[in-house]
Design an enzyme around this catalytic site. Structure first.
Site, short mmCIF file in Angstrom:
data_model
loop_
_atom_site.label_atom_id
_atom_site.label_comp_id
_atom_site.label_asym_id
_atom_site.label_seq_id
_atom_site.Cartn_x
_atom_site.Cartn_y
_atom_site.Cartn_z
N ARG A 110 0.82 -1.23 0.00
CA ARG A 110 0.00 0.00 0.00
C ARG A 110 0.85 1.27 0.00
NH1 ARG A 110 -2.98 -2.92 3.98
NH2 ARG A 110 -4.75 -3.97 3.01
N LYS A 132 2.40 11.89 -10.59
CA LYS A 132 1.45 11.09 -11.38
C LYS A 132 2.12 9.77 -11.76
CE LYS A 132 -1.64 14.41 -13.56
NZ LYS A 132 -2.09 15.00 -14.85
N GLU A 184 7.84 19.43 -24.78
CA GLU A 184 7.28 19.79 -23.46
C GLU A 184 7.82 21.15 -23.00
OE1 GLU A 184 4.92 18.49 -21.62
OE2 GLU A 184 4.62 16.57 -22.62
N LYS A 212 6.88 23.53 -12.94
CA LYS A 212 5.98 22.41 -12.62
C LYS A 212 5.80 22.26 -11.12
CE LYS A 212 4.41 17.88 -13.64
NZ LYS A 212 4.44 16.68 -14.42
N GLU A 222 -4.92 18.02 -9.62
CA GLU A 222 -5.50 18.51 -10.86
C GLU A 222 -6.99 18.83 -10.76
OE1 GLU A 222 -3.71 16.80 -14.40
OE2 GLU A 222 -5.57 17.17 -15.48
N ARG A 226 -3.40 22.63 -12.46
CA ARG A 226 -2.51 21.60 -13.01
C ARG A 226 -2.94 21.19 -14.42
NH1 ARG A 226 0.40 16.52 -9.95
NH2 ARG A 226 1.47 15.75 -11.79
N ASN A 230 -1.54 20.41 -19.54
CA ASN A 230 -1.98 19.65 -20.71
C ASN A 230 -2.08 20.53 -21.96
OD1 ASN A 230 -2.33 17.18 -19.29
ND2 ASN A 230 -4.14 18.08 -18.35
N HIS A 233 -1.91 19.05 -25.43
CA HIS A 233 -1.97 17.60 -25.28
C HIS A 233 -3.25 16.95 -25.83
CE1 HIS A 233 1.58 18.20 -22.94
NE2 HIS A 233 1.65 16.95 -22.54
N HIS A 237 -2.52 13.58 -27.85
CA HIS A 237 -2.91 12.20 -27.51
C HIS A 237 -3.62 11.53 -28.69
CE1 HIS A 237 -2.68 13.33 -23.00
NE2 HIS A 237 -1.56 12.82 -23.41
N HIS A 249 5.55 11.32 -28.15
CA HIS A 249 4.74 12.25 -27.35
C HIS A 249 5.13 13.72 -27.57
CE1 HIS A 249 2.21 13.67 -24.13
NE2 HIS A 249 3.24 14.21 -23.52
N1 GLY Z 1 2.20 15.65 -17.17
C1 GLY Z 1 1.18 16.47 -16.66
C2 GLY Z 1 1.09 16.46 -15.18
O1 GLY Z 1 1.96 15.96 -14.52
O2 GLY Z 1 0.13 16.95 -14.65
#
Ligand code: GLY
Length: 346
Positions: A110, A132, A184, A212, A222, A226, A230, A233, A237, A249
């Site tokens: 966990r 993430k 990016e 970031k 998010e 956040r 994107n 993006h 995608h 990407h």
């Molecule tokens: N790659 C986008 C984020 O980490 O929110």
């Protein structure tokens, strides 16, 4: 060495950026750790020494290996070395490795500590930062789940205990990998207006990490700001899926950025000059291709964009430039999305 702090109350951590930064790895591990599971891929050009007994586990290359099966295999490996909840997982590689290893770490007992040693530009400026983690789950026949390859459908927010961006790794990256990272970076250019390419390599990467880190500290899960990460993006995608990932990407994000500008102009949010500025930055400064791949179906792209995870309510959802800067815009019609695509050369 440049150190950037990601401030998250009790889960704050440092990101070290510099040549030879991997020598700081042992100092970054939790004091409780007695052994280390290193998760990596074949061909990663960086050896690490965690300073504790460790075992290496390799995962495959490519989106088809970003699966629950890979996570299960890793967890079985963790079991085989007796990795306890006091120990630590160290990922060594690019975004795919940190996503998969991070999710395995989030799940094992966990949640065990994870440290990311990022070896790609894209990993350093984006994937390794912010917690993430996840794997893909293509679900055949379920609208919205299979269309985009089920990308990152299963995952967790699991912040690392630290991140190392060792710039030594960049010297070995193929030009295409570097291009992906620049895609990016171009995104950050529009989020902040920073002229990143006038900075030294270390400063530039550290600045992206800082941008970031600020956003993640403000909106870890998010629910708001956040989502701006994107930018470019939504189309990216769809392009990755429609080209079977022959477009990588960062390359897709570069095209997605200029598309977002065309769409913003169509919706009356930005001037024609601002659209040109997107071309000047993405193509001129970051030297990235901005044309749609030859022969691609614009209808298919609009269809795929309708299945984006970020869709809010009716219509399509995009992150778009505008008078108040870049923001989330919902309710965009398929007709506008299609018309903006038609303005783009292929
Ligand atoms: N790659 C986008 C984020 O980490 O929110």
């Amino acid at each position: 060495m440049i150190t950037i702090r990601v401030p998250l109350d009790g889960r704050s951590y440092d990101v070290f950026v510099g040549h030879g930064a991997r020598s700081e790895l042992s100092a970054m591990l939790p004091s409780t750790a007695r052994r280390v599971a290193v998760v990596t891929q074949s061909g990663i050009p960086l050896e690490v020494d965690p300073g504790l007994p460790f075992e290496c586990f390799e995962i495959g290359h490519g989106e088809e290996h970003k699966t629950l099966h890979t996570v299960e295999t890793l967890c079985r490996g963790f079991a085989s070395i007796g990795l306890t909840r006091n120990d630590v997982v160290v990922s060594v590689g690019g975004g795919m490795v940190s996503d998969v290893a991070g999710f395995a770490a989030a799940s094992w007992h966990r949640g065990v500590a994870v440290v990311h040693v990022s070896t790609t530009l894209l990993g350093m400026v984006d994937a390794a930062i912010g917690g993430k983690t996840g794997v893909n789950l293509p679900v055949a026949g379920v609208d919205g789940l299979d269309k985009l390859g089920g990308k990152n459908l299963i995952g967790a927010y699991w912040q690392p205990s630290g991140v190392i961006c060792d710039l030594d790794a960049l010297a070995t990256l193929p030009p295409r990998e570097l291009r992906c990272g620049r895609g990016e970076m171009a995104k950050y250019h529009f989020l902040t207006g920073d002229d990143l390419l006038t900075m030294s390599e270390a400063e530039r990467i550290a600045r992206c990490v800082q941008i970031k880190a600020d956003i993640v500290a403000d909106d870890e899960r998010e629910s708001g700001r956040r989502a701006l990460l994107n930018y470019g993006h939504t189309l990216a995608h769809a392009l990755e899926t429609e080209t079977g990932h022959s477009l990588a990407h960062g390359e897709a994000v570069a095209i997605g950025l200029v598309y977002a500008a065309h769409l913003a102009h169509r919706l009356g949010r930005i001037s024609r000059e601002r659209v040109q500025r997107h071309y000047d930055v993405v193509r001129g400064i970051y030297e990235l291709a901005t044309d749609l791949p030859e022969g691609i179906s614009r209808e298919r792209l609009v269809h795929l964009m309708g299945f984006d995870k970020k869709v809010l309510g009716d219509g399509l959802t995009f992150v778009l430039d505008g008078p108040s800067g870049v923001e989330v815009v919902a309710g965009v019609s398929a007709a506008d999305a299609f018309a903006a695509l038609r303005e783009m050369p292929a």
